[in-house]
Enzyme design. Structure first.
Site, PDB file in Angstrom:
ATOM      1  N   ARG A   1     -23.461  45.153  67.073  1.00 10.31           N
ATOM      2  CA  ARG A   1     -22.890  43.882  67.503  1.00 10.31           C
ATOM      3  C   ARG A   1     -21.389  44.077  67.621  1.00 10.31           C
ATOM      4  O   ARG A   1     -20.767  44.628  66.714  1.00 10.31           O
ATOM      5  CB  ARG A   1     -23.207  42.809  66.458  1.00 10.31           C
ATOM      6  CG  ARG A   1     -24.699  42.535  66.366  1.00 10.31           C
ATOM      7  CD  ARG A   1     -25.036  41.664  65.193  1.00 10.31           C
ATOM      8  NE  ARG A   1     -24.675  42.312  63.922  1.00 10.31           N
ATOM      9  CZ  ARG A   1     -24.905  41.785  62.717  1.00 10.31           C
ATOM     10  NH1 ARG A   1     -25.482  40.607  62.612  1.00 10.31           N
ATOM     11  NH2 ARG A   1     -24.560  42.438  61.626  1.00 10.31           N
TER      12      ARG A   1
ATOM     13  N   ASP B   1     -17.487  42.480  68.112  1.00  9.21           N
ATOM     14  CA  ASP B   1     -16.727  41.270  67.794  1.00  9.21           C
ATOM     15  C   ASP B   1     -16.149  40.626  69.052  1.00  9.21           C
ATOM     16  O   ASP B   1     -16.055  41.259  70.106  1.00  9.21           O
ATOM     17  CB  ASP B   1     -15.567  41.616  66.844  1.00  9.21           C
ATOM     18  CG  ASP B   1     -16.023  41.733  65.400  1.00  9.21           C
ATOM     19  OD1 ASP B   1     -17.024  41.084  65.034  1.00  9.21           O
ATOM     20  OD2 ASP B   1     -15.379  42.474  64.626  1.00  9.21           O
TER      21      ASP B   1
ATOM     22  N   TYR C   1     -15.994  55.516  70.558  1.00 10.92           N
ATOM     23  CA  TYR C   1     -15.130  54.377  70.841  1.00 10.92           C
ATOM     24  C   TYR C   1     -13.791  54.871  71.374  1.00 10.92           C
ATOM     25  O   TYR C   1     -13.321  55.951  70.999  1.00 10.92           O
ATOM     26  CB  TYR C   1     -14.837  53.577  69.564  1.00 10.92           C
ATOM     27  CG  TYR C   1     -15.968  52.708  69.073  1.00 10.92           C
ATOM     28  CD1 TYR C   1     -16.119  51.409  69.539  1.00 10.92           C
ATOM     29  CD2 TYR C   1     -16.871  53.178  68.126  1.00 10.92           C
ATOM     30  CE1 TYR C   1     -17.143  50.593  69.069  1.00 10.92           C
ATOM     31  CE2 TYR C   1     -17.902  52.373  67.652  1.00 10.92           C
ATOM     32  CZ  TYR C   1     -18.025  51.070  68.130  1.00 10.92           C
ATOM     33  OH  TYR C   1     -19.036  50.270  67.671  1.00 10.92           O
TER      34      TYR C   1
ATOM     35  N   ARG D   1     -11.077  49.953  64.054  1.00 13.64           N
ATOM     36  CA  ARG D   1      -9.847  49.161  64.101  1.00 13.64           C
ATOM     37  C   ARG D   1      -8.982  49.386  62.864  1.00 13.64           C
ATOM     38  O   ARG D   1      -7.738  49.362  62.960  1.00 13.64           O
ATOM     39  CB  ARG D   1     -10.184  47.681  64.300  1.00 13.64           C
ATOM     40  CG  ARG D   1     -10.720  47.407  65.723  1.00 13.64           C
ATOM     41  CD  ARG D   1     -11.406  46.048  65.846  1.00 13.64           C
ATOM     42  NE  ARG D   1     -10.536  44.977  65.401  1.00 13.64           N
ATOM     43  CZ  ARG D   1     -10.951  43.712  65.224  1.00 13.64           C
ATOM     44  NH1 ARG D   1     -12.212  43.387  65.468  1.00 13.64           N
ATOM     45  NH2 ARG D   1     -10.100  42.803  64.811  1.00 13.64           N
TER      46      ARG D   1
END
Lengths: 249, 249
Positions: B51, B53, B111, B202
């Site tokens: 999932r 954000d 990523y 992040r």
């Protein structure tokens, strides 16, 4: 005499109804004038090298402002970037002589038009490109474009609604180039000249795309130029692919 | 048994409240399920590799759907791209065996995090980057990142709110690279691993930026990893710089 400032600005044209102030519309000129007033308290009239249509972008639009402000160029630069909306940036501010006029003193402009040439539709690029799904022969487009380089009457490449006295302009370069690697779907058309008629770059791009699709050839483009008749050239490419890159004075 | 489809999708996360369906919110999962229902008449539940954000983007998110549809993969691909909103695209559809599960079968992910490192704020890139005005030492960031490569307990690099049993993960590569030429303001952090904790990329990027600003060094990063304490690592970088590039099965 009030000081005159030359601003070099960029904007994302997606959410603007073009350059020129219109009632109840969000425009780039309006955004700059409103922000200037917030900073200095002064209602100014800003002039641009040219008015851009709704959806058209810029990275090097040049704007002139005469203002009674006591702020210097560096202070104005910082204040404008702090207060302008996120889709307008100021890239430079300089004080110029009072005879500077952003529209009339421009001696050259460079535009870039971006085509997204892939069967798959664009995602992040969608407001910045014209999506052409059919594979384009960019080498044929590049070769044919040479027909337009030089000083010509570009009446075939002008939309109705402009009031220019002469339709003669000089194009110094047109380059059509496909990106490499991850950028292979991107086709960039760079056009440089001393000035442009209304929609001229977008009609040139629309015509070159006809050639890229092998529907037309270089001889057709030469004939379209010679005809001085808008109906002989290709369609007008959509606004969102166009970006004003640079203005020379 | 109903056929199972594996979809590879991209989305611009700017205007989505993340992946997961929520009442009265626009979500990527909701957009895909709604569009699937428009095409097939069937209410399906789609599962993703993970999932994402709100604000996070994807170019290679993988989604699984079990459906009674009689359409084949190619027909579904075309219909989805025709009917999905402009900020979601389908890059591929394939029929897979019924034991395929997008979440549990993923063995690796990649990523990319984009930093816009310039005093001037970003324009066209603004929803795709983290704007860091202070000049970053990207070579120091790249060197320090090696500390995190390998199999480690990444408890320091996890936000509260996740329920994972183990916080041990393997990172196979981290690369920090500054663009060249016109792309000189763009710093890309590529992170590849077998799986990621909540906000892990992040927090890694937030920590590397501390090093890029010379506020911290490589030894600090090693100590933060060893501490298994979220408070020892750097801040969580904002969501809009993050893009899920690829999922391996």
């Amino acid at each position: 005499m009030m000081p005159t400032f030359k601003l070099t600005i960029g904007f994302d044209g997606t959410k603007f109804s073009g350059w020129q102030v219109q009632p109840d519309r969000r425009t780039v000129q309006g955004a700059i004038q409103d922000t200037w007033q917030k900073i200095t308290g002064e209602a100014v009239h800003v002039t641009a090298s040219s008015r851009t249509d709704a959806g058209v972008h810029a990275l090097g639009q040049v704007v002139g402002v005469s203002s009674a402000t006591h702020l210097d160029a560096e202070q104005l630069h910082r204040a404008l970037n702090a207060l302008l909306p996120v889709d307008v940036i100021v890239k430079g501010v300089e004080m110029v002589t009072n005879d500077f006029h952003a529209t009339y003193n421009a001696i050259g402009k460079r535009y870039r038009y971006r085509i997204y040439n892939s069967r798959c539709r664009p995602l992040f690029e969608r407001d910045m490109v014209w999506h052409v799904p059919q594979m384009l022969d960019t080498e044929a487009m590049h070769q044919a474009a040479h027909v337009l380089v030089g000083t010509h009457d570009f009446a075939s490449f002008q939309s109705a609604g402009s009031e220019r006295e002469s339709t003669v302009r000089t194009i110094s370069a047109i380059e059509v180039q496909r990106g490499s690697g991850e950028q292979g779907a991107l086709v960039e058309v760079d056009v440089e000249g001393n000035g442009f008629l209304y929609n001229m770059v977008r009609i040139i791009v629309g015509s070159l795309v006809e050639i890229g699709m092998s529907r037309r050839d270089k001889a057709w483009l030469a004939a379209a130029l010679k005809a001085c008749d808008r109906r002989q050239a290709g369609r007008t490419a959509p606004p969102q692919g166009l970006c004003l890159m640079r203005v020379d004075y």
